[in-house]
Design a protein around this motif. Structure first.
Motif, PDB file in Angstrom:
ATOM      1  N   LEU A  33       4.435  12.856   1.853  1.00 14.43           N
ATOM      2  CA  LEU A  33       5.392  11.831   1.441  1.00 14.43           C
ATOM      3  C   LEU A  33       5.548  11.722  -0.069  1.00 14.43           C
ATOM      4  CD1 LEU A  33       4.155   9.088   3.924  1.00 14.43           C
ATOM      5  CD2 LEU A  33       6.335  10.288   4.056  1.00 14.43           C
ATOM      6  N   GLU A  34       4.936  12.609  -0.821  1.00 13.94           N
ATOM      7  CA  GLU A  34       4.971  12.523  -2.276  1.00 13.94           C
ATOM      8  C   GLU A  34       6.410  12.558  -2.794  1.00 13.94           C
ATOM      9  OE1 GLU A  34       3.336  15.015  -0.640  1.00 13.94           O
ATOM     10  OE2 GLU A  34       1.223  14.978  -1.227  1.00 13.94           O
ATOM     11  N   GLN A  35       6.690  11.710  -3.767  1.00 15.46           N
ATOM     12  CA  GLN A  35       7.991  11.669  -4.423  1.00 15.46           C
ATOM     13  C   GLN A  35       7.770  11.429  -5.910  1.00 15.46           C
ATOM     14  OE1 GLN A  35      11.010  12.332  -3.053  1.00 15.46           O
ATOM     15  NE2 GLN A  35       9.761  12.849  -1.277  1.00 15.46           N
ATOM     16  N   PRO A  36       8.451  12.167  -6.777  1.00 15.77           N
ATOM     17  CA  PRO A  36       8.240  11.988  -8.218  1.00 15.77           C
ATOM     18  C   PRO A  36       8.669  10.608  -8.725  1.00 15.77           C
ATOM     19  CG  PRO A  36      10.028  13.554  -7.788  1.00 15.77           C
ATOM     20  CD  PRO A  36       9.398  13.240  -6.472  1.00 15.77           C
ATOM     21  N   ASN A  37       9.536   9.932  -7.997  1.00 14.22           N
ATOM     22  CA  ASN A  37      10.029   8.623  -8.408  1.00 14.22           C
ATOM     23  C   ASN A  37       9.131   7.474  -7.923  1.00 14.22           C
ATOM     24  OD1 ASN A  37      12.183   7.304  -9.816  1.00 14.22           O
ATOM     25  ND2 ASN A  37      12.967   6.574  -7.862  1.00 14.22           N
ATOM     26  N   PHE A  38       8.039   7.805  -7.220  1.00 18.42           N
ATOM     27  CA  PHE A  38       7.130   6.791  -6.682  1.00 18.42           C
ATOM     28  C   PHE A  38       6.079   6.427  -7.728  1.00 18.42           C
ATOM     29  CE2 PHE A  38       3.206   5.858  -4.142  1.00 18.42           C
ATOM     30  CZ  PHE A  38       3.609   4.601  -3.715  1.00 18.42           C
ATOM     31  N   LYS A  39       6.021   5.151  -8.065  1.00 17.72           N
ATOM     32  CA  LYS A  39       5.092   4.665  -9.080  1.00 17.72           C
ATOM     33  C   LYS A  39       3.744   4.239  -8.500  1.00 17.72           C
ATOM     34  CE  LYS A  39       4.976   1.324 -12.887  1.00 17.72           C
ATOM     35  NZ  LYS A  39       5.776   0.279 -13.562  1.00 17.72           N
ATOM     36  N   GLY A  40       3.765   3.687  -7.284  1.00 19.20           N
ATOM     37  CA  GLY A  40       2.530   3.256  -6.655  1.00 19.20           C
ATOM     38  C   GLY A  40       2.760   2.074  -5.728  1.00 19.20           C
ATOM     39  N   PHE A  41       1.647   1.589  -5.172  1.00 15.05           N
ATOM     40  CA  PHE A  41       1.689   0.456  -4.252  1.00 15.05           C
ATOM     41  C   PHE A  41       1.269  -0.820  -4.965  1.00 15.05           C
ATOM     42  CE2 PHE A  41       0.936   3.903  -1.150  1.00 15.05           C
ATOM     43  CZ  PHE A  41       1.963   3.625  -0.259  1.00 15.05           C
ATOM     44  N   GLU A  42       1.857  -1.909  -4.562  1.00 20.42           N
ATOM     45  CA  GLU A  42       1.414  -3.246  -4.928  1.00 20.42           C
ATOM     46  C   GLU A  42       1.410  -4.054  -3.649  1.00 20.42           C
ATOM     47  OE1 GLU A  42       3.438  -4.956  -8.300  1.00 20.42           O
ATOM     48  OE2 GLU A  42       3.092  -3.160  -9.511  1.00 20.42           O
ATOM     49  N   TYR A  43       0.775  -5.226  -3.700  1.00 20.06           N
ATOM     50  CA  TYR A  43       0.583  -6.017  -2.488  1.00 20.06           C
ATOM     51  C   TYR A  43       1.591  -7.133  -2.334  1.00 20.06           C
ATOM     52  CZ  TYR A  43      -3.857  -3.569  -2.496  1.00 20.06           C
ATOM     53  OH  TYR A  43      -4.811  -2.602  -2.509  1.00 20.06           O
ATOM     54  N   ARG A  44       1.738  -7.544  -1.084  1.00 19.04           N
ATOM     55  CA  ARG A  44       2.561  -8.689  -0.717  1.00 19.04           C
ATOM     56  C   ARG A  44       1.784  -9.488   0.327  1.00 19.04           C
ATOM     57  NH1 ARG A  44       7.378  -7.053  -0.220  1.00 19.04           N
ATOM     58  NH2 ARG A  44       7.998  -9.171   0.274  1.00 19.04           N
ATOM     59  N   GLU A  45       2.409 -10.563   0.815  1.00 16.46           N
ATOM     60  CA  GLU A  45       1.736 -11.423   1.787  1.00 16.46           C
ATOM     61  C   GLU A  45       1.319 -10.630   3.022  1.00 16.46           C
ATOM     62  OE1 GLU A  45       6.069 -11.305   2.649  1.00 16.46           O
ATOM     63  OE2 GLU A  45       4.964 -11.783   0.833  1.00 16.46           O
ATOM     64  N   ALA A  46       0.337 -11.177   3.708  1.00 19.41           N
ATOM     65  CA  ALA A  46      -0.195 -10.530   4.901  1.00 19.41           C
ATOM     66  C   ALA A  46       0.876 -10.407   5.977  1.00 19.41           C
ATOM     67  CB  ALA A  46      -1.386 -11.320   5.439  1.00 19.41           C
ATOM     68  N   ALA A  47       0.789  -9.326   6.712  1.00 22.24           N
ATOM     69  CA  ALA A  47       1.690  -9.109   7.839  1.00 22.24           C
ATOM     70  C   ALA A  47       1.194  -9.888   9.051  1.00 22.24           C
ATOM     71  CB  ALA A  47       1.754  -7.622   8.170  1.00 22.24           C
ATOM     72  N   ARG A  48       2.143 -10.186   9.938  1.00 20.65           N
ATOM     73  CA  ARG A  48       1.817 -10.815  11.214  1.00 20.65           C
ATOM     74  C   ARG A  48       2.089  -9.799  12.317  1.00 20.65           C
ATOM     75  NH1 ARG A  48       5.865 -14.386   9.232  1.00 20.65           N
ATOM     76  NH2 ARG A  48       7.039 -13.877  11.115  1.00 20.65           N
ATOM     77  N   PRO A  49       1.528  -9.992  13.492  1.00 19.54           N
ATOM     78  CA  PRO A  49       1.780  -9.036  14.575  1.00 19.54           C
ATOM     79  C   PRO A  49       3.255  -8.839  14.895  1.00 19.54           C
ATOM     80  CG  PRO A  49      -0.041 -10.465  15.150  1.00 19.54           C
ATOM     81  CD  PRO A  49       0.531 -11.004  13.859  1.00 19.54           C
ATOM     82  N   ASP A  50       4.072  -9.859  14.655  1.00 20.72           N
ATOM     83  CA  ASP A  50       5.488  -9.749  14.967  1.00 20.72           C
ATOM     84  C   ASP A  50       6.360  -9.488  13.741  1.00 20.72           C
ATOM     85  OD1 ASP A  50       4.985 -12.287  13.893  1.00 20.72           O
ATOM     86  OD2 ASP A  50       6.623 -13.206  15.009  1.00 20.72           O
ATOM     87  N   PHE A  51       5.735  -9.303  12.568  1.00 21.92           N
ATOM     88  CA  PHE A  51       6.535  -9.107  11.350  1.00 21.92           C
ATOM     89  C   PHE A  51       5.708  -8.431  10.266  1.00 21.92           C
ATOM     90  CE2 PHE A  51       8.558 -10.580   7.358  1.00 21.92           C
ATOM     91  CZ  PHE A  51       9.838 -10.112   7.582  1.00 21.92           C
ATOM     92  N   ILE A  52       6.053  -7.174   9.987  1.00 23.33           N
ATOM     93  CA  ILE A  52       5.403  -6.412   8.921  1.00 23.33           C
ATOM     94  C   ILE A  52       6.483  -6.083   7.905  1.00 23.33           C
ATOM     95  CG2 ILE A  52       4.112  -4.344   8.299  1.00 23.33           C
ATOM     96  CD1 ILE A  52       3.284  -4.151  11.281  1.00 23.33           C
ATOM     97  N   LEU A  53       6.328  -6.573   6.687  1.00 16.96           N
ATOM     98  CA  LEU A  53       7.337  -6.339   5.664  1.00 16.96           C
ATOM     99  C   LEU A  53       6.787  -5.455   4.557  1.00 16.96           C
ATOM    100  CD1 LEU A  53      10.163  -6.975   4.506  1.00 16.96           C
ATOM    101  CD2 LEU A  53       9.111  -8.954   3.363  1.00 16.96           C
ATOM    102  N   MET A  54       7.516  -4.385   4.292  1.00 15.87           N
ATOM    103  CA  MET A  54       7.283  -3.548   3.119  1.00 15.87           C
ATOM    104  C   MET A  54       8.606  -3.486   2.380  1.00 15.87           C
ATOM    105  SD  MET A  54       4.987  -0.372   4.429  1.00 15.87           S
ATOM    106  CE  MET A  54       3.607  -0.629   5.512  1.00 15.87           C
ATOM    107  N   THR A  55       8.546  -3.416   1.068  1.00 16.18           N
ATOM    108  CA  THR A  55       9.768  -3.303   0.275  1.00 16.18           C
ATOM    109  C   THR A  55       9.571  -2.288  -0.836  1.00 16.18           C
ATOM    110  OG1 THR A  55       9.061  -5.165  -1.110  1.00 16.18           O
ATOM    111  CG2 THR A  55      10.577  -5.667   0.700  1.00 16.18           C
ATOM    112  N   THR A  56      10.681  -1.704  -1.259  1.00 16.91           N
ATOM    113  CA  THR A  56      10.703  -0.807  -2.411  1.00 16.91           C
ATOM    114  C   THR A  56      11.366  -1.571  -3.541  1.00 16.91           C
ATOM    115  OG1 THR A  56      10.870   1.102  -0.966  1.00 16.91           O
ATOM    116  CG2 THR A  56      11.517   1.427  -3.266  1.00 16.91           C
TER     117      THR A  56
END
Length: 170
Positions: A33-56
């Motif tokens: 999945l490597e991409q040269p435009n990817f800077k890294g991961f940061e965190y957000r609020e905890a996911a719930r079983p019915d809702f997992i949110l990731m954003t770019t």
């Protein structure tokens, strides 16, 4: 690439140590999945079983971060990998060379990737339940493109692929 049991063992170790970002980085390397435009991961609020949110996040043409829940690896690995791949499509779309400005088109492309893995072929299939969910989301964005629009015409063949996939799952 390591076997899935080996990968799960490593991911679980990272998770136990609270090193979710490192687990994500490990998966990026393992699943191509490597991409040269990817800077890294940061965190957000905890996911719930019915809702997992990731954003770019990041300006177009600038390096992108992916925000993932700190508890992301409490969920099935195939699901999390598909969600990370979705965000990596957005990383590509926001690079200087590949800007996709229309949100509906960006989301269509990302959900299509989750269903067919054409950009990231090492990503495992997810459950039929999640495939149906991802297809429904893709159809939402397709509809938002506008009935008979140029964008809908551009993706008409892919839409047919998604419809055929959904029909095969029913």
């Amino acid at each position: 690439m390591k076997s899935i049991p080996e990968i799960l063992q490593i991911i679980n170790r990272f998770h136990e140590l609270g090193e979710t970002a490192q687990a994500g980085e490990f998966l990026i390397q393992q699943f191509g999945l490597e991409q040269p435009n990817f800077k890294g991961f940061e965190y957000r609020e905890a996911a719930r079983p019915d809702f997992i949110l990731m954003t770019t996040e990041g300006a177009f043409g600038e390096p992108q971060i992916i925000r993932l829940p700190e508890n992301a690896f409490e969920f099935p690995l195939d699901l999390i990998l598909n969600l990370i791949a979705h965000e990596m499509v957005h990383v590509i779309q926001k690079s200087a060379a590949n800007q996709v400005l229309d949100k509906n088109e960006r989301e269509w492309q990302a959900y299509y990737e989750m269903l067919f893995h054409k950009i990231f072929p090492k990503i495992p299939e997810c459950s039929d339940f999640h495939k149906k969910f991802f297809a429904d989301k893709a159809f939402e964005y397709y509809k938002r493109m506008g009935e008979g629009s140029e964008l809908q015409q551009k993706y008409a063949n892919q839409k047919l692929e998604v419809e055929n996939l959904v029909a095969s799952l029913s």
